[in-house]
Design a protein around this motif. Structure first.
Motif, short mmCIF file in Angstrom:
data_model
loop_
_atom_site.label_atom_id
_atom_site.label_comp_id
_atom_site.label_asym_id
_atom_site.label_seq_id
_atom_site.Cartn_x
_atom_site.Cartn_y
_atom_site.Cartn_z
N GLY A 80 0.79 -1.23 0.00
CA GLY A 80 0.00 0.00 0.00
C GLY A 80 0.82 1.27 0.00
O GLY A 80 0.25 2.37 0.07
N TYR A 81 2.15 1.15 -0.05
CA TYR A 81 3.00 2.33 -0.16
C TYR A 81 3.14 2.66 -1.64
O TYR A 81 3.83 1.97 -2.39
N ASN A 82 2.50 3.75 -2.06
CA ASN A 82 2.46 4.06 -3.48
C ASN A 82 3.83 4.42 -4.04
O ASN A 82 4.13 4.13 -5.19
N HIS A 83 4.66 5.06 -3.22
CA HIS A 83 5.96 5.50 -3.70
C HIS A 83 7.03 5.24 -2.63
O HIS A 83 7.49 6.16 -1.96
N ARG A 100 16.42 1.52 -11.79
CA ARG A 100 17.70 1.23 -11.12
C ARG A 100 17.53 0.41 -9.86
O ARG A 100 18.39 -0.39 -9.51
N PHE A 101 16.44 0.65 -9.14
CA PHE A 101 16.34 0.12 -7.78
C PHE A 101 15.14 -0.80 -7.54
O PHE A 101 15.03 -1.38 -6.47
N GLY A 102 14.23 -0.89 -8.47
CA GLY A 102 13.07 -1.75 -8.27
C GLY A 102 11.92 -1.10 -7.56
O GLY A 102 10.86 -1.67 -7.45
N GLY A 103 12.12 0.12 -7.02
CA GLY A 103 11.02 0.89 -6.49
C GLY A 103 10.70 0.70 -5.03
O GLY A 103 10.08 1.56 -4.41
N ASP A 104 11.07 -0.44 -4.40
CA ASP A 104 10.70 -0.72 -3.02
C ASP A 104 11.92 -0.65 -2.10
O ASP A 104 13.07 -0.67 -2.56
N ALA A 105 11.66 -0.59 -0.80
CA ALA A 105 12.77 -0.40 0.14
C ALA A 105 12.50 -1.15 1.44
O ALA A 105 11.38 -1.55 1.74
N TYR A 106 13.58 -1.34 2.21
CA TYR A 106 13.42 -1.82 3.58
C TYR A 106 14.41 -1.11 4.48
O TYR A 106 15.44 -0.58 4.02
N THR A 107 14.08 -1.02 5.75
CA THR A 107 14.94 -0.37 6.73
C THR A 107 15.51 -1.42 7.68
O THR A 107 14.84 -2.41 8.01
N ARG A 202 16.74 13.56 5.33
CA ARG A 202 17.90 12.66 5.38
C ARG A 202 17.51 11.23 5.05
O ARG A 202 18.29 10.48 4.47
N CYS A 203 16.29 10.85 5.45
CA CYS A 203 15.81 9.49 5.18
C CYS A 203 14.58 9.50 4.27
O CYS A 203 14.58 8.86 3.22
N HIS A 204 13.54 10.19 4.69
CA HIS A 204 12.30 10.23 3.89
C HIS A 204 12.05 11.65 3.43
O HIS A 204 12.67 12.60 3.91
N TYR A 205 11.13 11.80 2.50
CA TYR A 205 10.96 13.09 1.85
C TYR A 205 10.16 14.05 2.73
O TYR A 205 8.97 14.27 2.56
N GLY A 206 10.88 14.61 3.71
CA GLY A 206 10.31 15.63 4.55
C GLY A 206 9.57 15.10 5.76
O GLY A 206 9.57 13.91 6.07
N LYS A 207 8.89 16.03 6.44
CA LYS A 207 8.27 15.73 7.73
C LYS A 207 7.03 14.86 7.60
O LYS A 207 6.47 14.42 8.61
N GLY A 208 6.58 14.58 6.36
CA GLY A 208 5.43 13.69 6.16
C GLY A 208 5.75 12.24 6.46
O GLY A 208 4.84 11.41 6.53
N GLY A 209 7.03 11.91 6.63
CA GLY A 209 7.40 10.56 7.04
C GLY A 209 7.48 9.57 5.90
O GLY A 209 7.57 9.93 4.73
N THR A 210 7.39 8.29 6.24
CA THR A 210 7.61 7.23 5.26
C THR A 210 6.53 7.19 4.19
O THR A 210 6.78 6.67 3.10
N ASP A 211 5.36 7.73 4.46
CA ASP A 211 4.32 7.77 3.43
C ASP A 211 4.75 8.62 2.24
O ASP A 211 4.21 8.46 1.14
N ASN A 212 5.68 9.53 2.45
CA ASN A 212 6.18 10.37 1.37
C ASN A 212 7.30 9.70 0.58
O ASN A 212 7.78 10.26 -0.41
N GLY A 213 7.74 8.53 1.03
CA GLY A 213 8.79 7.79 0.34
C GLY A 213 10.17 8.08 0.88
O GLY A 213 10.44 9.16 1.42
N PHE A 214 11.06 7.11 0.75
CA PHE A 214 12.46 7.28 1.12
C PHE A 214 13.20 7.90 -0.06
O PHE A 214 13.00 7.52 -1.21
N VAL A 215 14.08 8.84 0.24
CA VAL A 215 14.71 9.60 -0.83
C VAL A 215 15.95 8.88 -1.37
O VAL A 215 16.71 8.26 -0.63
#
Length: 265
Positions: A80-83, A100-107, A202-215
């Motif tokens: 359900g994470y769109n980006h 390049r990266f497949g679009g998905d991530a893990y921490t 530094r990690c995700h796109y601004g103060k919106g958190g992980t819903d905004n995607g990892f940069v």
């Protein structure tokens, strides 16, 4: 080349024989869910490694549940994470990132290193190339300074779980801006980010958190070179699995599973 090793399932627990394996990152695939790969780490293949997973295949613990070695969370479009991954500095989900990266991530939070370490790594699928680390952060101190609602939280607590920085922030900029400045600040270049200047990016796109995607700082990576891959499937015998070395993944999802450990070379 991808090597696949099958698990045997006993009472809902998947066991992999790690003989002839070496240390490193692997991925577990359950019931051919190639879009929901489960990252795992093998530090010493001569010892038992225990991994516990949640029902939604999102949250994982490696080691002792009460004293983990690693905590892992996945962020995929299937969940359900769109980006999950976006460009820096525009925050867009682009074909370049997907290619390049497949679009998905893990921490990954490493709790036994000194200092502790936080990483964001590309997840991809079995069809994409080797995973790539896009964020690697170690704190300058083992604890975070106190906030109005959290007294000197440890780095690991501040990163994950209830009471973490996201929960404590709760949309109130004043809780963080004294130290981190204007939370909407976005430096022109990713390399310009400091603790006091756009640190949320530094990690995700601004103060919106992980819903905004990892940069992803695309200037850090060279274009991926095309390569050909093949897959080999090696089934582990269903009897006489030695206790050591072995990998045990405890899951609450089902007793009947088809589970593969994926190694990328």
């Amino acid at each position: 080349m991808y090597n696949y090793k099958a698990a045997t399932i006993t009472n809902g627990t998947a066991k992999f024989n790690l003989s002839n394996e070496d240390a490193g990152t692997r991925y577990i695939m359950i019931n051919n869910l190639s879009d929901d790969l489960i990252p795992t780490r093998i530090d010493d293949p001569t010892k038992d490694v225990y991994q516990f997973m949640g029902e939604k295949l999102r949250v994982f613990v490696i080691g002792n549940l009460s004293d983990p070695t690693y905590q892992i969370e996945t962020f995929t479009t299937r969940q359900g994470y769109n980006h999950p991954l976006v460009n820096y500095p525009d925050g867009n989900y682009s074909p370049e990132v997907l290619g390049r990266f497949g679009g998905d991530a893990y921490t990954v939070l490493s709790l036994k290193t000194n200092p502790q370490r936080f990483q964001v790594i590309t997840l991809g699928t079995p069809h994409f190339g080797k995973n790539q680390e896009i964020t690697d952060y170690t704190p300058t101190a083992p604890i975070h300074p106190s906030t109005s609602t959290s007294i000197n939280p440890s780095f690991s607590k501040w990163m994950y779980g209830e009471g973490s920085h996201g929960f404590d922030y709760g949309g109130n900029d004043s809780k963080c801006s004294i130290c981190h400045g204007n939370l909407d600040t976005k430096p022109v270049n990713f390399s310009d980010i400091t603790v006091n200047n756009g640190f949320c990016f530094r990690c995700h796109y601004g103060k919106g958190g992980t819903d905004n995607g990892f940069v992803v700082d695309l200037t850090k990576f060279r274009p991926r070179q095309p390569s050909s891959t093949t897959a080999e499937l090696t089934a582990v015998p269903t009897t006489a699995i030695p206790k050591t070395p072995s990998f045990k993944a405890l899951s609450a999802i089902a007793a009947l599973m088809v589970v593969f450990l994926i190694k990328r070379k």
